[in-house]
Design an enzyme around this catalytic site. Structure first.
Site, PDB file in Angstrom:
ATOM      1  N   THR A 128       0.833  -1.205   0.000  1.00 10.85           N
ATOM      2  CA  THR A 128       0.000   0.000   0.000  1.00 10.85           C
ATOM      3  C   THR A 128       0.872   1.262   0.000  1.00 10.85           C
ATOM      4  OG1 THR A 128      -1.429   1.315   1.448  1.00 10.85           O
ATOM      5  CG2 THR A 128      -0.141  -0.376   2.519  1.00 10.85           C
ATOM      6  N   ASP A 129       0.323   2.353  -0.526  1.00 13.98           N
ATOM      7  CA  ASP A 129       1.055   3.633  -0.482  1.00 13.98           C
ATOM      8  C   ASP A 129       1.202   4.138   0.953  1.00 13.98           C
ATOM      9  OD1 ASP A 129      -1.618   4.319  -0.006  1.00 13.98           O
ATOM     10  OD2 ASP A 129      -1.579   6.104  -1.292  1.00 13.98           O
ATOM     11  N   GLU A 130       0.416   3.559   1.895  1.00 14.09           N
ATOM     12  CA  GLU A 130       0.457   4.068   3.273  1.00 14.09           C
ATOM     13  C   GLU A 130       1.800   3.804   3.948  1.00 14.09           C
ATOM     14  OE1 GLU A 130      -3.122   3.639   5.577  1.00 14.09           O
ATOM     15  OE2 GLU A 130      -4.341   3.422   3.779  1.00 14.09           O
ATOM     16  N   TYR A 153      -1.288  -0.385  11.183  1.00 11.45           N
ATOM     17  CA  TYR A 153      -1.550  -1.063   9.902  1.00 11.45           C
ATOM     18  C   TYR A 153      -0.400  -0.827   8.925  1.00 11.45           C
ATOM     19  CZ  TYR A 153      -3.241  -1.434   5.082  1.00 11.45           C
ATOM     20  OH  TYR A 153      -3.346  -1.718   3.727  1.00 11.45           O
ATOM     21  N   LYS A 157       2.448  -3.393   7.201  1.00 11.43           N
ATOM     22  CA  LYS A 157       2.639  -3.564   5.754  1.00 11.43           C
ATOM     23  C   LYS A 157       4.083  -3.210   5.362  1.00 11.43           C
ATOM     24  CE  LYS A 157      -0.144  -4.470   3.034  1.00 11.43           C
ATOM     25  NZ  LYS A 157      -0.634  -5.782   2.506  1.00 11.43           N
TER      26      LYS A 157
HETATM   27  P1  NAD Z   1      -9.986  -6.873   2.900  1.00 13.10           P
HETATM   28  O1  NAD Z   1      -9.882  -6.594   4.359  1.00 13.10           O
HETATM   29  O2  NAD Z   1     -11.271  -6.568   2.194  1.00 13.10           O
HETATM   30  O3  NAD Z   1      -9.683  -8.423   2.621  1.00 13.10           O
HETATM   31  C1  NAD Z   1      -8.658  -9.125   3.254  1.00 13.10           C
HETATM   32  C2  NAD Z   1      -8.885 -10.607   3.019  1.00 13.10           C
HETATM   33  O4  NAD Z   1      -7.798 -11.328   3.633  1.00 13.10           O
HETATM   34  C3  NAD Z   1     -10.178 -11.155   3.639  1.00 13.10           C
HETATM   35  O5  NAD Z   1     -10.831 -11.996   2.724  1.00 13.10           O
HETATM   36  C4  NAD Z   1      -9.693 -11.944   4.856  1.00 13.10           C
HETATM   37  O6  NAD Z   1     -10.546 -13.022   5.207  1.00 13.10           O
HETATM   38  C5  NAD Z   1      -8.337 -12.433   4.372  1.00 13.10           C
HETATM   39  N1  NAD Z   1      -7.407 -12.761   5.457  1.00 13.10           N
HETATM   40  C6  NAD Z   1      -7.138 -12.024   6.564  1.00 13.10           C
HETATM   41  N2  NAD Z   1      -6.240 -12.675   7.336  1.00 13.10           N
HETATM   42  C7  NAD Z   1      -5.918 -13.832   6.676  1.00 13.10           C
HETATM   43  C8  NAD Z   1      -5.034 -14.906   6.950  1.00 13.10           C
HETATM   44  N3  NAD Z   1      -4.296 -14.936   8.053  1.00 13.10           N
HETATM   45  N4  NAD Z   1      -4.956 -15.909   6.051  1.00 13.10           N
HETATM   46  C9  NAD Z   1      -5.712 -15.916   4.916  1.00 13.10           C
HETATM   47  N5  NAD Z   1      -6.573 -14.918   4.627  1.00 13.10           N
HETATM   48  C10 NAD Z   1      -6.667 -13.894   5.488  1.00 13.10           C
HETATM   49  O7  NAD Z   1      -8.760  -6.101   2.242  1.00 13.10           O
HETATM   50  P2  NAD Z   1      -8.644  -5.400   0.819  1.00 13.10           P
HETATM   51  O8  NAD Z   1      -9.103  -3.998   0.935  1.00 13.10           O
HETATM   52  O9  NAD Z   1      -9.220  -6.284  -0.214  1.00 13.10           O
HETATM   53  O10 NAD Z   1      -7.046  -5.365   0.675  1.00 13.10           O
HETATM   54  C11 NAD Z   1      -6.353  -6.447   0.077  1.00 13.10           C
HETATM   55  C12 NAD Z   1      -4.859  -6.140   0.095  1.00 13.10           C
HETATM   56  O11 NAD Z   1      -4.595  -4.929  -0.623  1.00 13.10           O
HETATM   57  C13 NAD Z   1      -4.293  -5.927   1.487  1.00 13.10           C
HETATM   58  O12 NAD Z   1      -3.022  -6.534   1.554  1.00 13.10           O
HETATM   59  C14 NAD Z   1      -4.173  -4.408   1.624  1.00 13.10           C
HETATM   60  O13 NAD Z   1      -3.142  -4.057   2.500  1.00 13.10           O
HETATM   61  C15 NAD Z   1      -3.863  -4.023   0.192  1.00 13.10           C
HETATM   62  N6  NAD Z   1      -4.293  -2.677  -0.208  1.00 13.10           N
HETATM   63  C16 NAD Z   1      -5.568  -2.254   0.046  1.00 13.10           C
HETATM   64  C17 NAD Z   1      -5.965  -0.991  -0.373  1.00 13.10           C
HETATM   65  C18 NAD Z   1      -7.384  -0.501  -0.152  1.00 13.10           C
HETATM   66  O14 NAD Z   1      -7.685   0.648  -0.443  1.00 13.10           O
HETATM   67  N7  NAD Z   1      -8.311  -1.338   0.310  1.00 13.10           N
HETATM   68  C19 NAD Z   1      -5.059  -0.156  -1.042  1.00 13.10           C
HETATM   69  C20 NAD Z   1      -3.758  -0.630  -1.279  1.00 13.10           C
HETATM   70  C21 NAD Z   1      -3.397  -1.890  -0.859  1.00 13.10           C
HETATM   71  P1  TYD Z   2     -10.282   4.605   5.046  1.00  7.65           P
HETATM   72  O1  TYD Z   2     -11.309   4.210   4.044  1.00  7.65           O
HETATM   73  O2  TYD Z   2     -10.319   3.997   6.411  1.00  7.65           O
HETATM   74  O3  TYD Z   2      -8.861   4.385   4.347  1.00  7.65           O
HETATM   75  P2  TYD Z   2      -7.358   4.799   4.863  1.00  7.65           P
HETATM   76  O4  TYD Z   2      -7.430   5.224   6.265  1.00  7.65           O
HETATM   77  O5  TYD Z   2      -6.634   3.516   4.698  1.00  7.65           O
HETATM   78  O6  TYD Z   2      -6.925   5.879   3.927  1.00  7.65           O
HETATM   79  O7  TYD Z   2     -10.338   6.170   5.229  1.00  7.65           O
HETATM   80  C1  TYD Z   2     -10.201   7.052   4.129  1.00  7.65           C
HETATM   81  C2  TYD Z   2     -10.235   8.464   4.648  1.00  7.65           C
HETATM   82  O8  TYD Z   2     -11.538   8.738   5.172  1.00  7.65           O
HETATM   83  C3  TYD Z   2      -9.268   8.705   5.791  1.00  7.65           C
HETATM   84  O9  TYD Z   2      -8.749  10.025   5.676  1.00  7.65           O
HETATM   85  C4  TYD Z   2     -10.127   8.591   7.032  1.00  7.65           C
HETATM   86  C5  TYD Z   2     -11.480   9.103   6.568  1.00  7.65           C
HETATM   87  N1  TYD Z   2     -12.659   8.510   7.216  1.00  7.65           N
HETATM   88  C6  TYD Z   2     -13.661   9.336   7.748  1.00  7.65           C
HETATM   89  O10 TYD Z   2     -13.563  10.579   7.696  1.00  7.65           O
HETATM   90  N2  TYD Z   2     -14.742   8.755   8.338  1.00  7.65           N
HETATM   91  C7  TYD Z   2     -14.888   7.400   8.426  1.00  7.65           C
HETATM   92  O11 TYD Z   2     -15.890   6.910   9.003  1.00  7.65           O
HETATM   93  C8  TYD Z   2     -13.869   6.564   7.854  1.00  7.65           C
HETATM   94  C9  TYD Z   2     -13.983   5.066   7.935  1.00  7.65           C
HETATM   95  C10 TYD Z   2     -12.784   7.165   7.260  1.00  7.65           C
END
Ligand code: NAD
Ligand code: TYD
Length: 340
Positions: A128-130, A153, A157
């Site tokens: 992630t970019d985070e 988090y 990562k």
């Molecule tokens: P999500 O929380 O929706 O899904 C995570 C999945 O991983 C779930 O299906 C969960 O059951 C599974 N999981 C958790 N622990 C596990 C374990 N120990 N063994 C097997 N499976 C397990 O997450 P997401 O938003 O789909 O993100 C997927 C990936 O992309 C993550 O690695 C996250 O860090 C990365 N990512 C997410 C975002 C975003 O905006 N959501 C952006 C950049 C990168």
């Molecule tokens: P989020 O979707 O949790 O992603 P991330 O923290 O990984 O960027 O949050 C996106 C942005 O929205 C972040 O600046 C936090 C804000 N946010 C709110 O203002 N209210 C909310 O209820 C949530 C979940 C997030």
């Protein structure tokens, strides 16, 4: 080619599996431990596909993963499995270390063994970019930006990214890392900003905006992220890191107001609430590298992506209801036993 996709029952993983089945001839083995974020309803349209297999298990279970890789003849691994929500990591970070750090280490060890046997061609770590921390008003993250994670988090990562780097340098593992910005789209769990706001607005509930609402995220439609991970898996250079972003920087309050307009709901639903501790102010992505090397760029504008997303949630109220009630969790417990 048979690819082990971990965390494929989550938001991005399920969209990715659908994308790969539609755009390649690959077989997919989806390993997921089905935490609260894992939902097999996300994949109900592909479960009968002969190129798709679901396996219930954790990325922390080394012997089991080795067994799965052997039985299915896995030739590539893409790791999406993670604890992914910043707010949960602030409340309790243990599971983030267990899955995101320990779990990644297990997968790297399995990958190393498979590579030594000549079975594995590629490992991709979905990061992630985070991990880069927070930006001021100017500039964007490049792959050279030093890591400075601010939440438990992002620290977990970043730790996983360091392990990938170490396995590349020490063991010549053909591993690659992607770092993408904030995703949105169908099947996202309604704890993240966009699906939470859509779900609350549909029900005329308050929309909780943290702090002054001026934190900026670079939003990418999930299908564009899936295309980036696939491009990196297929054509990226071993050992490299690739950023991906949506070219759509928006302050949170603008996102929330646009959602309300799209749903024809009043701005009076907005409720400013106490800020998230350690809240990163701004993320922005420079995706020149993946664009120059692999010809990838985001295809969806924010307006298009958001419209599609809102339409999907409105058309899939049953999915939302199941997720919000947690009904699917009771079913999995009966079917597969308790997950972690
Ligand atoms: P999500 O929380 O929706 O899904 C995570 C999945 O991983 C779930 O299906 C969960 O059951 C599974 N999981 C958790 N622990 C596990 C374990 N120990 N063994 C097997 N499976 C397990 O997450 P997401 O938003 O789909 O993100 C997927 C990936 O992309 C993550 O690695 C996250 O860090 C990365 N990512 C997410 C975002 C975003 O905006 N959501 C952006 C950049 C990168
Ligand atoms: P989020 O979707 O949790 O992603 P991330 O923290 O990984 O960027 O949050 C996106 C942005 O929205 C972040 O600046 C936090 C804000 N946010 C709110 O203002 N209210 C909310 O209820 C949530 C979940 C997030």
């Amino acid at each position: 080619m048979t690819i082990l996709v971990t965390g494929g029952a989550g938001f991005i993983g399920s969209n990715f599996i659908r994308y790969v089945l539609a755009n390649s001839a690959s077989h997919i083995v989806n390993l997921d431990s089905l935490t609260y974020a894992g939902n097999l309803e996300n994949l109900s349209d592909v479960e009968q596909n002969p190129r798709y297999t679901f396996v219930h298990g954790s990325i922390q279970n080394k012997e089991f993963i080795e067994h799965i890789c052997l039985v299915h003849g896995v030739t590539g691994i893409i790791n999406f499995a993670a604890e992914s929500h910043v707010d949960r990591s602030i409340l309790s970070a243990g599971a983030f270390i267990d899955t995101n750090v320990q779990g990644t280490l297990v997968l790297l060890e399995v990958a190393k063994k498979l590579h030594e046997k000549g079975q594995l061609t590629r490992y991709v770590q979905v990061s992630t970019d985070e991990v880069y921390g927070s930006l001021g008003a100017e500039g964007a993250f490049t792959e050279e930006t030093p890591l400075a994670p601010n939440s438990p988090y992002s620290a977990s990562k970043a730790s996983a990214d360091m392990l990938v780097r170490a396995f590349v340098h020490t063991h010549d593992l053909p591993a690659l890392t992607t770092r993408c910005s904030n995703n949105y789209g169908p099947y996202q769990f309604p704890e993240k900003l966009i699906p939470l706001m859509i779900a609350n607005a549909i029900d005329d509930k308050p929309l909780p905006v943290y702090g002054d609402g001026m934190n900026v995220r670079d939003w990418i439609y999930v299908e564009d992220h899936c295309a980036a991970v696939w491009a990196v898996f297929e054509r990226g250079r071993d050992g490299e890191i690739y950023n991906a972003g949506g070219a759509s920087e928006k302050p949170n309050i603008e996102v929330v107001k646009t959602l309300l307009q799209t749903l024809n709901k009043p701005e009076s639903l907005i409720k400013y609430v106490t800020d998230r501790p350690g809240h990163d102010r701004r993320y922005a992505i420079d995706f020149t590298k993946i664009s120059d090397e692999l010809g990838w760029k985001p295809r969806y504008s924010f307006a298009e992506g958001l419209q599609k997303t809102v339409e999907w949630y409105v058309a899939n109220k049953e999915w939302l209801e199941h997720v919000r009630s947690g009904a699917y969790l009771a079913y999995y417990e009966q079917q597969y036993g308790r997950s972690k």
